[in-house]
Design a protein around this motif. Structure first.
Motif, PDB file in Angstrom:
ATOM      1  N   ALA A  56      -1.975 -16.413   0.789  1.00 27.75           N
ATOM      2  CA  ALA A  56      -2.299 -15.112   0.544  1.00 27.75           C
ATOM      3  C   ALA A  56      -3.821 -16.259  -0.082  1.00 27.75           C
ATOM      4  O   ALA A  56      -4.982 -16.418   0.585  1.00 27.75           O
ATOM      5  N   SER A  70       5.620 -13.266   8.680  1.00 29.45           N
ATOM      6  CA  SER A  70       4.644 -12.995   7.217  1.00 29.45           C
ATOM      7  C   SER A  70       3.407 -13.394   7.332  1.00 29.45           C
ATOM      8  O   SER A  70       2.955 -13.262   6.574  1.00 29.45           O
ATOM      9  N   LEU A  83       1.867 -10.269   8.447  1.00 25.00           N
ATOM     10  CA  LEU A  83       1.931  -9.166   8.021  1.00 25.00           C
ATOM     11  C   LEU A  83       1.042  -9.353   6.803  1.00 25.00           C
ATOM     12  O   LEU A  83       0.090  -8.956   6.445  1.00 25.00           O
ATOM     13  N   THR A  84       0.994 -10.507   6.334  1.00 24.59           N
ATOM     14  CA  THR A  84      -0.347 -10.863   5.379  1.00 24.59           C
ATOM     15  C   THR A  84      -1.680 -11.154   5.329  1.00 24.59           C
ATOM     16  O   THR A  84      -2.040 -11.014   4.912  1.00 24.59           O
ATOM     17  N   ALA A 129      -2.206  -7.374   5.923  1.00 25.00           N
ATOM     18  CA  ALA A 129      -1.461  -6.727   4.670  1.00 25.00           C
ATOM     19  C   ALA A 129      -3.517  -6.505   4.136  1.00 25.00           C
ATOM     20  O   ALA A 129      -3.953  -6.322   3.220  1.00 25.00           O
ATOM     21  N   ALA A 178      -6.159  -5.116   5.503  1.00 24.49           N
ATOM     22  CA  ALA A 178      -6.669  -3.807   4.377  1.00 24.49           C
ATOM     23  C   ALA A 178      -6.737  -3.263   3.315  1.00 24.49           C
ATOM     24  O   ALA A 178      -7.198  -2.481   2.957  1.00 24.49           O
ATOM     25  N   GLU A 179      -6.706  -4.683   2.429  1.00 27.27           N
ATOM     26  CA  GLU A 179      -6.955  -4.434   1.204  1.00 27.27           C
ATOM     27  C   GLU A 179      -8.504  -4.210   0.983  1.00 27.27           C
ATOM     28  O   GLU A 179      -8.795  -3.369   0.086  1.00 27.27           O
ATOM     29  N   ASP A 189     -10.997  -6.586   0.160  1.00 23.14           N
ATOM     30  CA  ASP A 189     -12.184  -7.030  -0.933  1.00 23.14           C
ATOM     31  C   ASP A 189     -11.740  -8.476  -0.699  1.00 23.14           C
ATOM     32  O   ASP A 189     -12.343  -9.302  -1.467  1.00 23.14           O
ATOM     33  N   GLU A 190     -10.543  -8.730  -0.151  1.00 24.47           N
ATOM     34  CA  GLU A 190     -10.105 -10.220  -0.549  1.00 24.47           C
ATOM     35  C   GLU A 190     -10.910 -11.093   0.879  1.00 24.47           C
ATOM     36  O   GLU A 190     -10.743 -11.843   0.403  1.00 24.47           O
TER      37      GLU A 190
END
Lengths: 136, 206
Positions: free
Chosen positions: A53, A77, A80-81, A84, A87-88, A90-91
């Protein structure tokens, strides 16, 4: 065509070598002249196979010029990473998008389109269309 | 049924989970070498150690905030598919708990159901696909009854993956050859619920 900064491209693979080589391939095939920014995010920070990530986020920031970032992924992955992280909220930079495309062909199509000044929708569409090219 | 758990309880659970993952890393990797890429133990070790370190350094004030912080840390550090999957489980469960300083078991079960649904959506898997959901779904359902029931349901769910054929992830490429092996993700999920029950039991009913 847009006068603004080009769309950035991030290539996420389980392997640092694969991500870097596909980026080099796309740059080679995109031809001379200025190309849109493309950055590999392959493997783990320690060099092992996997999805980081941290590397994805730093690559996305490196290529972000405000016009959006197209993220292409290999499998498992990596998919999926990125999902994810999106969806978070702010990253990853605003306008980062997971593009559903074959990794190698999609990277070439995305870079050529982004370098020609295509916007994020055009880059994503060109990369996804690479699925439609049958080889037999 | 008057138990109510604070942020400290969830920190202690995740610390216990980190120890359990460390202890069982060899088993998880062995299961993963049969049908996966032999990194599940090491990946979870790295992720849960990072979670324990983060929670020790900056313990959040509410149960929800503990789970959200732990989930983010797993997404950042695991390096395999279990990172975004467990990360999403904890983050969505944490968000569902909101700002409450104390949560009861039944409330936790409801929040976990939200988290498990998010895992299913992220990975596109269902019960019966030989994934962590085969342990998580029955565990969360049983958590409505008790922590012990959740632990048992997760263990039974993990064991029940042995005869299944994998339909998601790398193991699915093996087709029928995935039959006869216990799913590593379901096994680590059972471990997490065993530690949740252990932490709850150690602290006794309120």
């Amino acid at each position: 065509m847009s006068a603004a900064a080009p769309v950035g491209i991030v290539l996420v693979s389980h392997s640092a070598d694969v991500a870097a080589s596909v980026a080099a391939l796309a740059l080679g095939l995109a031809g001379g002249g200025g190309t849109a920014p493309i950055h590999p995010a392959g493997g783990l920070p320690d060099g092992g196979l996997g999805t980081s990530a941290e590397l994805i986020c730093s690559a996305a920031k490196a290529v972000d010029g405000g016009a959006g970032v197209a993220i292409l992924v290999d499998l498992g992955s990596a998919v999926l990473t990125v999902k994810a992280l999106l969806a978070e909220g702010d990253e990853l930079p605003e306008g980062a998008r997971l593009v559903d495309a074959p990794f190698v062909e999609g990277a070439v199509a995305a870079l050529v389109t982004a370098s020609a000044g295509g916007d994020l929708d055009a880059v994503a569409a060109a990369a996804s269309e690479a699925y439609a090219y049958r080889k037999e | 049924m008057g138990e109510a758990f604070d942020a400290g309880f969830f920190v202690r659970w995740l610390e216990a989970a980190a120890l359990a993952v460390d202890r069982e890393a060899g088993l998880l990797t062995e299961l993963d070498s049969a049908i996966g890429d032999a990194d599940h133990g090491a990946n979870l070790q790295r992720g849960f150690a990072a979670v324990a370190e983060l929670l020790a350094k900056e313990p959040p004030a509410t149960p929800g905030a503990v789970l959200v912080a732990a989930g983010r840390q797993l997404i950042s550090t695991v390096g395999g598919a279990s990172g975004p999957l467990y990360g999403t489980l904890l983050r969505r469960t944490g968000k569902a708990l909101g700002e409450d300083e104390h949560v009861g078991r039944e409330r936790l079960a409801e929040a976990f159901a939200v988290g498990v649904a998010a895992v299913s959506q992220l990975g596109g898997a269902q019960v019966g696909d030989k994934t962590m959901l085969d342990a998580l779904v029955p565990a969360v359902e049983a958590l409505r009854v008790s922590f012990g029931a959740a632990r048992t349901a997760a263990e039974e769910g993990a064991l029940a993956t042995v005869p299944l054929q994998a339909r998601k992830g790398r193991a699915s490429y093996l087709g029928e050859r995935s039959i006869g092996h216990q799913d590593p993700g379901a096994t680590s999920s059972a471990l997490l619920f065993a530690e949740l029950a252990g932490t709850a039991r150690a602290e006794g009913p309120a």
